[in-house]
Design an enzyme around this catalytic site. Structure first.
Site: not given
Ligand code: ZN
Length: 459
Positions: A276, A327
């Site tokens: 991220h 993810d």
């Molecule tokens: Zn994650």
């Protein structure tokens, strides 16, 4: 050989092929023992070649929580308060409370089949669900890791297993909450878990095992120090700066922002993948780029969770390396991850072709090639179609209406922006053809298994 896969052809011939230095015509790729033995450009096709229109290197998926595939679409209802990541996480915790190792295997197998069909040939499984439903360790501490590895063997996807160290509920070593009981290990047990995972991983042809402190909120500073002997050249992955609340909590705890704290107190290098890294100052962004660490971007999930946008222009201008991950697996599609990565930037910058940095450069090719190189580096392997690299290849159907009469960069641009996964024809992994006409050969059986688990978990 895997069930449903076809016998190894000695050679594949592609009219168009994306090589590490760009698109080439009439390319013969010779396969041997799961690897690419040779690549010939400008070749004449031979009778024994399996002929296809167009090849891309398989895309690494550098960040997945496979079991979350089962809750895809179930957290899209507005909660009583301002909805955010944290309410999504509560639903996820309730869901995982019930899963057995066999449930996880069946759900992961389905996710991995979908990844292969969606153009991903290796997955970085950020695996934090370790213990039994009551929070007790299994007799084999790595039993859940074994379930995930078995799923990757079943689907045939390349596996970089990232067993996660998770010890605390928040910054300053806050004790774990009941919903986190299945995740929690101290460092001593984590070392045993890693050893067990490595033993199980030997049953697969080319699995890699990495070291994975979950996040700065779930591990303590001394654990990040004491984990050093376990690194041994392995990939190191960590969630970082995904949420504004996480940045605020880190500031309150340490006086520093998460990426700033990591760079100062621990350090990072090309073995690291910062997953991220959404909320960074320009200085932090340049520090990550200079370190060689890979930014693990998950545009579909980051959009779904309302995380924010990665500071891509500053990062690329500083020479930063990135890859993509699915993810939460709310939607599994490599072209859509790349498209959304670019479109997020276009919408906020009110500009076009942001991910291509040079004049005349193709955005589709820049995105695709960038994510292959960065994703492979993050997963501890080499990517791309070249001699000595894994025989992980995706072919596209150039008869697809959105792909007609395309060549060179127009193929990657049209795949990413116009056709998407519906143009994927075949996928080879470790030299085995696992997907034909966009469909995984074991799909029916894997879906049947998955349906039984879903019936038990949510019906
Ligand atoms: Zn994650």
């Amino acid at each position: 050989m895997l069930e449903g896969s076809e016998a190894l052809p000695r050679s594949l011939f592609f009219e168009h092929c994306l090589l590490p230095d760009g698109w080439a015509r009439d390319v013969r790729v010779t396969l041997e023992g799961g690897r690419i033995a040779a690549v010939e450009v400008g070749a004449q096709p031979c009778a024994e070649d399996a002929r296809h229109a167009c090849a891309l290197p398989g895309m690494p998926n550098l960040h997945s929580h496979a079991f979350q595939r089962a809750m895809a679409g179930l957290a899209e209802r507005r909660g009583p308060s301002n909805d955010s990541f944290w309410t999504w996480r509560e639903i996820m915790y309730r869901f995982v409370d019930r899963m057995t190792p066999d449930d996880v295997r069946a759900i992961a197998a389905l996710a991995y089949v979908e990844m292969l069909e969606g153009g991903f040939t290796r997955v970085g499984e950020f695996h934090y669900l370790h213990h039994d439903r009551d929070g007790q360790r299994f007799g084999d501490i790595a039993e859940m890791s074994a379930a995930v590895l078995a799923a990757s063997g079943e689907a045939g996807i390349g596996m970089t297993l990232l067993p996660v160290l998770y010890s605390y509920a928040g910054f300053g070593a806050q004790p774990p909450q009941p919903g986190q009981r299945r995740f929690v290990n101290d460092l001593k047990h984590y070392a045993r878990l890693l050893e067990g995972a490595e033993q199980h991983a030997r049953s697969l042809p080319d699995a890699v095992v990495g070291v994975t402190p979950h996040s700065l909120r779930a591990v303590a500073p001394e654990q990040l120090r004491d984990i050093a002997p376990l690194l041994q050249g392995r990939p190191v992955h960590i969630h970082i700066a995904e949420q504004v609340k996480e940045v605020d909590d880190c500031l309150a705890w340490s006086g520093q922002r998460p990426v700033e704290w990591l760079a100062d107190r621990v350090g990072m290098n090309a073995a690291w993948c910062l997953v991220h890294a959404t909320h960074m100052t320009d200085a932090e962004t340049r520090t990550v780029a200079a370190s060689g660490a890979v930014a693990g971007l998950c545009p579909i999930t980051e959009a779904n969770l309302g995380d924010g946008l990665f500071p891509v222009e500053t990062f690329l201008d500083a020479g930063g390396v990135y890859g993509i991950g699915s993810d939460s697996n709310v939607l599994i599609d490599c072209a859509e991850e790349l498209r959304l990565l670019e479109y997020g930037q276009r919408l906020t910058r009110r500009a076009r072709n942001v991910m291509a940095r040079g004049a005349g450069e193709s955005t589709g090719t820049a995105l695709y090639a960038g994510a292959v190189a960065g994703g492979a580096a993050a997963l501890g392997v080499a990517g791309g179609i070249a001699a000595g690299r894994p025989a992980d290849i995706v072919s596209l159907n150039l008869d697809h209406p959105a792909m007609l009469h395309r060549q060179g960069d127009a193929i990657t641009d049209s795949f990413v922006f116009a056709a998407g996964r519906s143009a994927i024809d075949c996928v080879w992994r470790h030299g085995d053809k696992l997907v034909s006409e966009g469909r995984h050969h074991a799909r029916d059986r894997v879906v049947r298994d998955y349906a039984k688990v879903l019936e038990k978990l949510i019906a």
